[in-house]
Design a protein around this motif. Sequence first.
Motif, mmCIF file in Angstrom:
data_model
loop_
_atom_site.group_PDB
_atom_site.id
_atom_site.type_symbol
_atom_site.label_atom_id
_atom_site.label_comp_id
_atom_site.label_asym_id
_atom_site.label_seq_id
_atom_site.Cartn_x
_atom_site.Cartn_y
_atom_site.Cartn_z
ATOM 1 N N MET A 133 121.271 65.295 -26.192
ATOM 2 C CA MET A 133 121.389 65.471 -27.643
ATOM 3 C C MET A 133 120.408 64.567 -28.405
ATOM 4 O O MET A 133 119.567 65.058 -29.153
ATOM 5 C CB MET A 133 122.838 65.248 -28.061
ATOM 6 C CG MET A 133 123.762 66.247 -27.376
ATOM 7 S SD MET A 133 125.489 65.803 -27.439
ATOM 8 C CE MET A 133 125.797 66.121 -29.163
ATOM 9 N N TYR A 151 125.024 72.035 -30.796
ATOM 10 C CA TYR A 151 125.862 71.348 -29.813
ATOM 11 C C TYR A 151 126.638 72.382 -29.001
ATOM 12 O O TYR A 151 127.190 73.335 -29.546
ATOM 13 C CB TYR A 151 126.825 70.424 -30.554
ATOM 14 C CG TYR A 151 127.809 69.650 -29.683
ATOM 15 C CD1 TYR A 151 127.453 69.179 -28.421
ATOM 16 C CD2 TYR A 151 129.089 69.369 -30.151
ATOM 17 C CE1 TYR A 151 128.356 68.461 -27.649
ATOM 18 C CE2 TYR A 151 129.999 68.640 -29.386
ATOM 19 C CZ TYR A 151 129.629 68.195 -28.136
ATOM 20 O OH TYR A 151 130.520 67.481 -27.375
ATOM 21 N N ALA A 211 127.051 64.438 -31.626
ATOM 22 C CA ALA A 211 127.166 65.727 -32.314
ATOM 23 C C ALA A 211 127.531 65.510 -33.781
ATOM 24 O O ALA A 211 126.975 66.147 -34.682
ATOM 25 C CB ALA A 211 128.218 66.596 -31.626
ATOM 26 N N SER A 220 121.974 69.923 -37.742
ATOM 27 C CA SER A 220 122.718 71.042 -37.175
ATOM 28 C C SER A 220 123.476 71.740 -38.282
ATOM 29 O O SER A 220 123.721 71.167 -39.351
ATOM 30 C CB SER A 220 123.667 70.571 -36.065
ATOM 31 O OG SER A 220 124.657 69.692 -36.573
ATOM 32 N N ALA A 225 129.232 70.487 -35.045
ATOM 33 C CA ALA A 225 129.675 69.317 -34.283
ATOM 34 C C ALA A 225 131.046 69.515 -33.690
ATOM 35 O O ALA A 225 131.344 68.956 -32.631
ATOM 36 C CB ALA A 225 129.675 68.079 -35.186
#
Length: 567
Positions: A133, A151, A211, A220, A225
């Motif tokens: 990540m 994620y 995340a 993101s 997450a």
Amino acid sequence: MAEEQPKKDLRIKSHVYDGMVRSPNRAMMRATGMTDADFKKPLVGIISAWAENTPCNMHLHDFGNVAKASVQDAGGWPVSFGTITVSDGIAMGTPGMNYSLPSRDIIADSVETAVGGHNCDALITIGGCDKNMPGSLIGMANADIPAIFVYGGTISPGKLDGKDIDLISVFEAVGQWNNGDMSAEEVRAIECNACPGPGGCGGMYTANTMASAIEALGMSLPGSANHPANTAAKKQDVADAGQAVLNLLEKNIRPSDILTRDAFENALTLVMALGGSTNSTLHLLAIAHAANVDLTLEDFNTFQKKVPHIADLKPSGQYVFEDLYNAGGVSAVLKYLYENGYIHGDCLTVTGKTMAENLATVPSLKPGQKVIMPLDHPKRPDGPLIILKGNLASEGAVVKVSGVKKRHHEGPAKVFNNEEDAIEAVLANKVVDGDVLVVRFVGPKGGPGMPEMLSLSGILVGKGQGESVALLTDGRFSGGSHGLVVGHIAPEAQDAGNIAYLHDGDTVVIDIDTRELTMKVSDEELAKRKAATTIPPLYTRGVLGKYAHLVSSSAKGAVTDFWKKNE
């Protein structure tokens, strides 16, 4: 301040394949299925950190195919790549653990190399565990083309006798077995039920910490997450990324536009509020370095003092990450923090909108939920990640105090140069209450690779010594570690930090209130010890040898290109 980098040319690079002068390139691309019409489409790299031997990543190959289809539907030409991954849970307590942190930078380099070498216009990466990540984010920042991270999602909790269990339950069960509090059959039952399927480790451990931080950074899509790995919502995250990344390309929004100082402050705020992993210090510093954002260890102390810890999540709390999803999720926590003045709302995100605009449509935390405590009645009034300094860590060390009642520990050192010998001593009951257990020469250079000490910390907790014995190291801890554990001691022993000259029986002082980590050894005695001590040579072979010679201090994020700052 970090140096300014020139903006990169963002003209659609895949169009180099259009035109007679590029006929050889086009001939090769035709062999992959491209037609004349496809040469005019943007080339989107899709990089999945898929691996068969770990639940964190075993489902990511299928997600890569979902992303590929979504890019095609949105009018782009997807090109899929893979990258390596090392699962901490698989490597823990073995020589493989030395490869975990180095894999972060290998992943980052491979992401940048793949999209740079193939002239990709945009990028989607899909990762599922601790290092792929931040590795993805570092690669995105260095490539600086429109990019979105997805994620793979958290694992659902295992169930045994009506209780939630997870991987950390297994490590702690070993300590309970050693202490005579659990049978071998009970340990096996925990082992067989702890990990029921795909997804990252289920508490507020490193994967879920990162995340959450990535969503707070704006890299993101909202909700990414917290959607569990085995849900339709997670699959939709992946599908939505295709359209979203082409929207970023159309609007010319790159990581350098999103990864600002305010975005990192949002990430620090969320990590403190949720009680995130100590590894977040390494990874956020490394991502900031790649993004040319000035972030230091001292910033963690600044935000620790002003952000309450409000999440009752494992390893020190009651709930798993899926419980947070059911309570409203990370986006709802961000909304709660934003409404109370803790989050910068004007930061740009991968939706093309600001954080505030995203949060305006996010549902609030669910009424009656118990995972997130009120800001006026928090789990603790400040954050759980504290940076300590002193003559044992002049550059800094990291302690996570969530669930730790002890504010001051002073005791004799028991020093080991590797984790294996320390574990043997603990299992043989040679480490007693009041001791300061020290594992050194396991830092970024000394390990090499800065291995985690989850096996050791888990055994101590299982034996009931999680707070009565302090555990210090220039290595790392898992996000699942808890108890009185201090890691990332810098300078590390391999760099001739004072931890290299600590002797058995020396008094070590850990004070949470004064943020102190000291050894009661005079300067004169230290000088004698330095003169009499030979630091072992750096490891020289292969990947770990390269890493040992390139890596910076953990206080700088253990990055492998810090030399850029010194040109």
